[in-house]
Structure formats: C-alpha cells, structure tokens
Enzyme design. Structure first.
Site, PDB file in Angstrom:
ATOM      1  N   ARG A  45      33.576  32.054  25.163  1.00 37.50           N
ATOM      2  CA  ARG A  45      33.413  30.848  24.345  1.00 37.50           C
ATOM      3  C   ARG A  45      32.161  30.054  24.693  1.00 37.50           C
ATOM      4  NH1 ARG A  45      39.160  28.139  24.884  1.00 37.50           N
ATOM      5  NH2 ARG A  45      38.523  28.565  27.004  1.00 37.50           N
ATOM      6  N   LYS A  90      45.117  44.744  35.715  1.00 31.75           N
ATOM      7  CA  LYS A  90      46.371  44.124  36.135  1.00 31.75           C
ATOM      8  C   LYS A  90      46.222  42.602  36.121  1.00 31.75           C
ATOM      9  CE  LYS A  90      45.024  42.233  39.971  1.00 31.75           C
ATOM     10  NZ  LYS A  90      44.045  42.854  40.768  1.00 31.75           N
ATOM     11  N   HIS A 122      41.127  49.503  40.092  1.00 30.70           N
ATOM     12  CA  HIS A 122      39.808  49.858  40.635  1.00 30.70           C
ATOM     13  C   HIS A 122      39.902  50.634  41.951  1.00 30.70           C
ATOM     14  CE1 HIS A 122      40.080  46.229  43.242  1.00 30.70           C
ATOM     15  NE2 HIS A 122      39.156  46.806  43.974  1.00 30.70           N
ATOM     16  N   LYS A 147      37.562  54.312  44.128  1.00 30.68           N
ATOM     17  CA  LYS A 147      36.949  54.370  45.463  1.00 30.68           C
ATOM     18  C   LYS A 147      36.865  55.822  45.927  1.00 30.68           C
ATOM     19  CE  LYS A 147      38.745  49.858  46.955  1.00 30.68           C
ATOM     20  NZ  LYS A 147      37.569  49.017  47.160  1.00 30.68           N
ATOM     21  N   GLU A 185      42.779  41.821  54.187  1.00 38.96           N
ATOM     22  CA  GLU A 185      41.524  41.205  53.764  1.00 38.96           C
ATOM     23  C   GLU A 185      41.243  39.962  54.604  1.00 38.96           C
ATOM     24  OE1 GLU A 185      40.737  41.551  49.290  1.00 38.96           O
ATOM     25  OE2 GLU A 185      42.788  40.821  49.457  1.00 38.96           O
ATOM     26  N   ASP A 212      49.407  40.994  42.965  1.00 38.33           N
ATOM     27  CA  ASP A 212      47.952  41.147  43.040  1.00 38.33           C
ATOM     28  C   ASP A 212      47.572  42.454  43.735  1.00 38.33           C
ATOM     29  OD1 ASP A 212      45.291  39.945  42.661  1.00 38.33           O
ATOM     30  OD2 ASP A 212      45.209  39.879  44.843  1.00 38.33           O
ATOM     31  N   HIS A 258      47.433  48.424  43.683  1.00 42.02           N
ATOM     32  CA  HIS A 258      46.644  49.190  44.652  1.00 42.02           C
ATOM     33  C   HIS A 258      47.519  49.906  45.700  1.00 42.02           C
ATOM     34  CE1 HIS A 258      43.603  47.011  42.655  1.00 42.02           C
ATOM     35  NE2 HIS A 258      43.590  45.935  43.405  1.00 42.02           N
ATOM     36  N   LYS A 274      45.801  38.154  52.637  1.00 38.14           N
ATOM     37  CA  LYS A 274      44.474  37.528  52.638  1.00 38.14           C
ATOM     38  C   LYS A 274      44.350  36.645  53.873  1.00 38.14           C
ATOM     39  CE  LYS A 274      43.440  37.559  47.739  1.00 38.14           C
ATOM     40  NZ  LYS A 274      42.699  38.816  47.784  1.00 38.14           N
TER      41      LYS A 274
HETATM   42  C1  BG6 Z   1      41.759  42.843  43.423  1.00 31.58           C
HETATM   43  C2  BG6 Z   1      42.591  41.656  43.797  1.00 31.58           C
HETATM   44  O1  BG6 Z   1      42.449  43.663  42.508  1.00 31.58           O
HETATM   45  O2  BG6 Z   1      41.470  43.594  44.590  1.00 31.58           O
HETATM   46  C3  BG6 Z   1      41.873  40.808  44.816  1.00 31.58           C
HETATM   47  O3  BG6 Z   1      42.846  40.884  42.634  1.00 31.58           O
HETATM   48  C4  BG6 Z   1      41.483  41.643  46.017  1.00 31.58           C
HETATM   49  O4  BG6 Z   1      42.676  39.713  45.224  1.00 31.58           O
HETATM   50  C5  BG6 Z   1      40.729  42.879  45.564  1.00 31.58           C
HETATM   51  O5  BG6 Z   1      40.671  40.849  46.862  1.00 31.58           O
HETATM   52  C6  BG6 Z   1      40.485  43.821  46.728  1.00 31.58           C
HETATM   53  O6  BG6 Z   1      39.627  44.824  46.312  1.00 31.58           O
HETATM   54  P1  BG6 Z   1      38.655  45.547  47.320  1.00 31.58           P
HETATM   55  O7  BG6 Z   1      37.996  46.592  46.496  1.00 31.58           O
HETATM   56  O8  BG6 Z   1      37.735  44.489  47.846  1.00 31.58           O
HETATM   57  O9  BG6 Z   1      39.537  46.087  48.401  1.00 31.58           O
END
Ligand code: BG6
Length: 411
Positions: A47, A154, A184, A188, A222, A241, A246, A336
């Site tokens: 937008r 997601k 994603h 990797k 993380e 998340d 993942h 996190k």
């Molecule tokens: C994302 C999450 O899908 O993956 C994030 O929404 C997370 O919260 C991230 O930090 C981690 O991805 P990567 O590739 O940095 O391990």
C-alpha cells in the site's frame, strides 16, 4: 524455470522486512549466479506509495548494510532495473484488477513475461482475502504455457479448522500443483544433506532404528529476540513459529523411511507416515512432556500484549509409534534469546552392552553420537571412544568431522 519466456515475481507486502532482508537478497544472489532466466522481472506490491527508483534505493540501502564489505554496487545497478514497484491494496478486488492491467503493461518494457510467481509476504490474517481476490481478478488463471504459482509461508492457519478453511479458499482459486506452502529450512544445504546422508550411503541405514539408537535430539536455539516482529510473534509463539514447521520438517527427515523416488509426492507421503505415527499427548501428560518459557525482556518488546504468556522457548518429548522408532524418544527444543545460536540434530546411539574398561572418576561414558550440524557449524560429527595414548586403558571421546565449507567444489 530456464525454458520459455522469463518469469515475473510478484511480491505482495513488498514494503516489509522479509522482502528487503530475505527475498530480494535471495533473488539478487540467484542473479549473480546467473540462475535467473534472462529478462526475469520482480514487482513489489504494497500500500505504501513508492516510485520504482525509491523502492530500488530502499532495497539497496538495506542490502548494502547487511552485505557490508561484500556489497557490489555495480552488480546491484545491473540487477535493479529488473525491479519495479506498484502501489495497491491487495485486499481490495478492484485494486487487484487494476494491478493485473498494470502487470500486463509491463510486457511492453522488455521481453514478454509469461510465468508468474505470487509471493505472499503479508500478514497471515490477510491470506484468505488476498487469495480470493487473486482468483476473482483472474490472476490465478493459466493461459497456454503461461503458468501461475503462489507461495504461502507459515503460519498456514492457526489450528486444524482455520488451516482447512484457508486450504479451501486457496483451492477455489488455484490448483494444488500451483501452490507452494514453503518452509525455508528445506532450502538449507545442511537440511537437504540429511536426505543425502541417510539415503546415499548404506553404512548408517542398518543401525538407524530402535535397536541401536537411544534417543534423538533436535535443537534450534537462537540468540536473536523477536525484534520488530512482536505483534506477529505474540500470536504465534515458538510452537507455531518454529515447531510445527521447521522442527517437524527436521524430525520427518530424520525419521522417515526411504521414499520410492526423489520426487515431491513420494517424499511427502513418507513424511506424512511419520507425522501420523507421532503419539498424541493426553492433556494430563503435558506437564511431563512439554516445558515452556519466556525470555526475561519479552514483555517489553514492541507489539507484545501486556502480561502475555506466549512462549518464546519450548522443549518437548515425542514418541513415534512405528516399527522403526518404538521406544526411542525424540526431544525437540527451540527458543529465542538463548546463550548460543545452534541448530543441530543429535543421534545418540546406545551404550555397548557391557563395558570392559574402567572409566576414570568424574568422566561419563557418552557412547557413540552422531551430530548433524545445521548452523552455524555446518557439518557432520561422529563421536566415538578411543584409548588415551600411554595411559593404560583409559578412554576418551574423539570426533570424526566433516565441514561443509571444506566440501565446496570452488574451494
Ligand atoms: C523463521 C521464524 O521462520 O525462522 C523466525 O519466523 C526465526 O522467528 C527464523 O528466527 C529462523 O530461521 P534461520 O534460517 O535463521 O534459522
């Protein structure tokens, strides 16, 4: 994608962080590696009003600060003209119809564009509205060889019924083969290597089961906090998340049977069998199987509700009720704001049935352990015991290592 006319990437929600920090840098890298078909065009849609140039400069600023010394202005200047910007509110059908006309008009600016990828980099609460709008504006329709694809991230719904409802809406506009629900992690190298590690060599497969494996640990820790994503994260929490996408993908790759072919449907079918075999929790077991936590400053993050109880850390135990894994616990954890960034899968093998050697006091016998490092240590470690030279029969942990950075063909 290399055959036929060049594709057009349409990114909805283009003014957001995902576009400047991940999507455009990824497309830029593909361009540098010459993996984008000549004439590929990218259109950012959101937008906020921008001219093409203002949008390109905003992207350049973000990418430059992330790239640091690796920033190559010349290469960017060659790539940037393929990026355009169109202002539109994608939740309004009439604006989508107008957008379709503008997208068609882009054809006049270079080689004719035909295939299209729609990437929804928007709030998940808007998915249904935008997908419905794309269908109504005729933007999902494939004409001749001009294909249409949609990419959805997601969280895909927040529970079973909302996921089903979103799926129904998606299928009203798109056919299943046009839909990519992406994770994603599957992009990797180290995650893809799990398949190669398991199914391209024969030495581990005979022991990849309950007879030899004591337990499996999957960790994605993380250091980062929620940053500017508090409003989204507070509704998702670590289970939506990180776990349901993942970590469960990693679990499925570790636990699945060999697919009959290396094809999407065959892989998916094997993964589903694993997921269907996970023993459900009974409510009274939750306290024993799941631990949740929240990092200290979470409640001060922007966008987080006062007194929020959203978890930023979770650890859980799952059991897989099938022949291969009966009795082998899978421990999954993620969070996190932790002390260290580490993503890895640990396969802990059983101890030898009888130990001949004395273990020095204070030392623990760890047994064989295979560590599949995902990040930042991208590699494979196999830990085993060896004799300490010149110390009688004292034993120590030793490590066989492989590091991805050493396995690149260009090094
Ligand atoms: C994302 C999450 O899908 O993956 C994030 O929404 C997370 O919260 C991230 O930090 C981690 O991805 P990567 O590739 O940095 O391990």
């Amino acid at each position: 994608m290399n055959n036929g006319p060049p594709p057009l990437f349409v990114i909805f929600g283009a003014s957001g962080d995902l576009t400047s920090l991940k999507l455009i840098p990824a497309l830029f890298r593909l361009h540098l590696k010459k993996r984008l078909p000549e004439g590929t065009r990218i259109v950012g849609v959101s937008r906020t009003p921008f001219t093409d140039d203002a949008f390109r400069e905003k992207l350049a600023d973000r990418i430059q600060s992330a790239a640091g010394k690796a920033w190559d202005r010349g290469a960017w200047d060659r790539f940037a003209p393929s990026i355009h910007y169109l202002g539109a509110d994608a939740t309004r059908p009439e604006e989508l119809r107008n957008l379709e006309t503008q997208l068609q008009a882009l054809d006049g600016k270079g080689p004719s564009l035909c295939g299209r990828v729609y990437y929804l980099s928007i709030s998940p609460t808007l998915y249904e509205k935008v997908v419905r709008g794309l269908g109504e504006a005729g933007m999902a329709r494939e004409i001749g060889s001009c294909w249409r694809r949609i990419v959805i991230e997601k969280p895909f719904g927040t529970d079973r019924s909302s996921a089903r409802s979103l799926n129904r809406v998606v299928h009203e506009a798109f056919q299943e083969r046009q839909v990519f629900r992406i994770d994603h992690y599957l992009g990797k190298e180290t995650v893809q290597n799990l398949l190669v590690f398991r199914f391209a060599s024969a030495i581990f497969e005979p022991i990849w089961n309950r007879n030899y494996i004591d337990h499996v640990q999957i960790t994605v820790a993380e250091r980062v906090k929620v940053g500017g994503r508090g409003a989204y994260y507070d509704h998702a929490g670590v289970l939506r998340d990180m776990f349901q996408n993942h970590l469960m993908q990693l679990l499925a790759l570790v636990a699945m049977e060999a697919p009959s072919r290396f094809e999407a449907d065959a892989l998916r079918n094997e993964k589903i069998k694993v997921l269907e075999s996970i023993r459900p929790f009974h409510p009274e077991e939750i306290g024993r199987r799941l631990v949740r936590g929240q990092y200290e400053s979470y409640l001060r993050e922007k966008g987080v509700a006062a007194g929020s109880r959203t978890s930023t850390y979770a650890a859980l135990r799952w059991d897989i009720d099938n022949w291969r894994w009966q009795g082998v616990p899978f421990y999954l954890r993620s969070g996190k704001a932790l002390a260290r960034r580490v993503s890895e899968i640990v396969i802990q093998f059983r101890h030898p049935p009888h130990l001949l050697f004395d273990i020095p006091e204070g030392q623990e016998m760890t047994g064989n352990r295979l560590v599949l490092g995902i990040q930042p240590d991208e590699g494979v470690h196999l830990k085993f015991q060896t004799k300490v030279p010149d110390q009688g029969m004292a034993i120590q942990d030793s490590d066989l290592e492989f590091h991805f950075r050493e396995g690149r063909p260009d090094q």
